[in-house]
Design an enzyme around this catalytic site. Sequence first.
Site, PDB file in Angstrom:
ATOM      1  N   GLU A  48      -9.832  -2.436   5.613  1.00 52.39           N
ATOM      2  CA  GLU A  48     -10.511  -2.218   6.891  1.00 52.39           C
ATOM      3  C   GLU A  48     -11.696  -3.186   7.036  1.00 52.39           C
ATOM      4  OE1 GLU A  48      -9.276  -0.255   9.032  1.00 52.39           O
ATOM      5  OE2 GLU A  48      -8.407   1.526   8.108  1.00 52.39           O
TER       6      GLU A  48
ATOM      7  N   HIS B  62      -7.274  -5.251  10.501  1.00 55.04           N
ATOM      8  CA  HIS B  62      -7.078  -4.968   9.075  1.00 55.04           C
ATOM      9  C   HIS B  62      -5.757  -5.548   8.573  1.00 55.04           C
ATOM     10  CE1 HIS B  62      -5.159  -0.790  10.068  1.00 55.04           C
ATOM     11  NE2 HIS B  62      -4.194  -1.529   9.542  1.00 55.04           N
TER      12      HIS B  62
ATOM     13  N   ASN C  11      -7.576  -3.380  14.610  1.00 54.14           N
ATOM     14  CA  ASN C  11      -8.960  -3.767  14.296  1.00 54.14           C
ATOM     15  C   ASN C  11      -9.010  -4.956  13.324  1.00 54.14           C
ATOM     16  OD1 ASN C  11      -8.152  -2.634  11.912  1.00 54.14           O
ATOM     17  ND2 ASN C  11      -9.721  -1.043  11.832  1.00 54.14           N
TER      18      ASN C  11
ATOM     19  N   ASP D 296       0.816  -1.220   0.000  1.00 54.58           N
ATOM     20  CA  ASP D 296       0.000   0.000   0.000  1.00 54.58           C
ATOM     21  C   ASP D 296       0.845   1.264   0.000  1.00 54.58           C
ATOM     22  OD1 ASP D 296       0.934  -0.441   2.571  1.00 54.58           O
ATOM     23  OD2 ASP D 296      -1.034  -0.828   3.440  1.00 54.58           O
TER      24      ASP D 296
HETATM   25  C1  GLP Z   1      -0.791   0.142   8.745  1.00 49.37           C
HETATM   26  C2  GLP Z   1      -0.328  -0.587   7.495  1.00 49.37           C
HETATM   27  C3  GLP Z   1      -0.465  -2.079   7.659  1.00 49.37           C
HETATM   28  C4  GLP Z   1       0.171  -2.508   8.964  1.00 49.37           C
HETATM   29  C5  GLP Z   1      -0.517  -1.852  10.122  1.00 49.37           C
HETATM   30  C6  GLP Z   1       0.077  -2.232  11.462  1.00 49.37           C
HETATM   31  O1  GLP Z   1      -2.147   0.305   8.798  1.00 49.37           O
HETATM   32  N1  GLP Z   1      -1.003  -0.207   6.307  1.00 49.37           N
HETATM   33  O2  GLP Z   1       0.135  -2.726   6.557  1.00 49.37           O
HETATM   34  O3  GLP Z   1       0.087  -3.900   9.090  1.00 49.37           O
HETATM   35  O4  GLP Z   1      -0.381  -0.455   9.963  1.00 49.37           O
HETATM   36  O5  GLP Z   1       1.209  -1.468  11.717  1.00 49.37           O
HETATM   37  P1  GLP Z   1       2.332  -1.813  12.737  1.00 49.37           P
HETATM   38  O6  GLP Z   1       3.109  -2.932  12.159  1.00 49.37           O
HETATM   39  O7  GLP Z   1       3.148  -0.562  12.858  1.00 49.37           O
HETATM   40  O8  GLP Z   1       1.663  -2.162  14.003  1.00 49.37           O
END
Ligand code: GLP
Length: 251
Positions: free
Chosen positions: A152, A147, A145, A79
């Site tokens: 989402e 995702h 959540n 993304d």
């Molecule tokens: C963002 C990214 C996800 C990631 C998530 C969790 O929303 N788009 O790809 O998995 O954050 O982030 P973190 O690994 O910092 O907890």
Amino acid sequence: MDYTNMSKQKNQGVVIKMKVIVVKNASELGKQAFDLLAKAVDEGAKTLGLATGSSPVELYQEMVASQLDFSQMTSVNLDEYVGLSPENPQSYHYFMNQHLFQYKPFKRSYLPDGQAKDIQAECGRYNQILADNPVDLQVLGIGQNGHIAFNEPGTPFDSVTHEVALTESTIKANARFFDSIDEVPKSAICMGIANIMAAKEIILLAKGESKAKAIKAMVEGPVTTDVPASVLQKHPNVTVIADQAAASLLK
Ligand code: GLP
């Protein structure tokens, strides 16, 4: 999609028990994830699906420190925020350069173009890139959540690359990377759930207590679009690597 490997009947279809590895700390998580990645590369993986966020940081450190050469391989990222340039330190382009690509270049590295004038056309271009470069191993994190990428709760399982309006909770969770919450972009371009499920192998990484509920729901709950990561129960080759805090609510 072919679900013939699956063995257990549950909820909306056939599911398998997910493989879960619980590790002591973040550095162990990075090592375990790297071992799986190195094995996939050794077995001929050509394309790696990569993720941003704090979860894969130790894996990227292991990759950087390793002897592995990625210069003949392709990477595709999950993304990118809409509106951020690759030079913006909060962009996922910048993150990947900082943590991995500047040390270990790939032959080609693809991320969605968050500055594209025509976002729909950019989503189409990215789907074509994914069709041309089937992912051998996809690295994933998970949102609080449930995702995956920026898919989402409520995102259909057959979704492909699309523009996503970020939820309030995701904007709040990601505000820690920005000077103020107002600077967090309101939308992103992200691979859909069907794109993610097309990967041959998936490793999902999770650290910290804030992920415990999402991990429990993903592994032990029903397969439901309310918890996007629960779709991974339907994938034949997923390994979850979680630290003790993230795994603390699992039976
Ligand atoms: C963002 C990214 C996800 C990631 C998530 C969790 O929303 N788009 O790809 O998995 O954050 O982030 P973190 O690994 O910092 O907890």
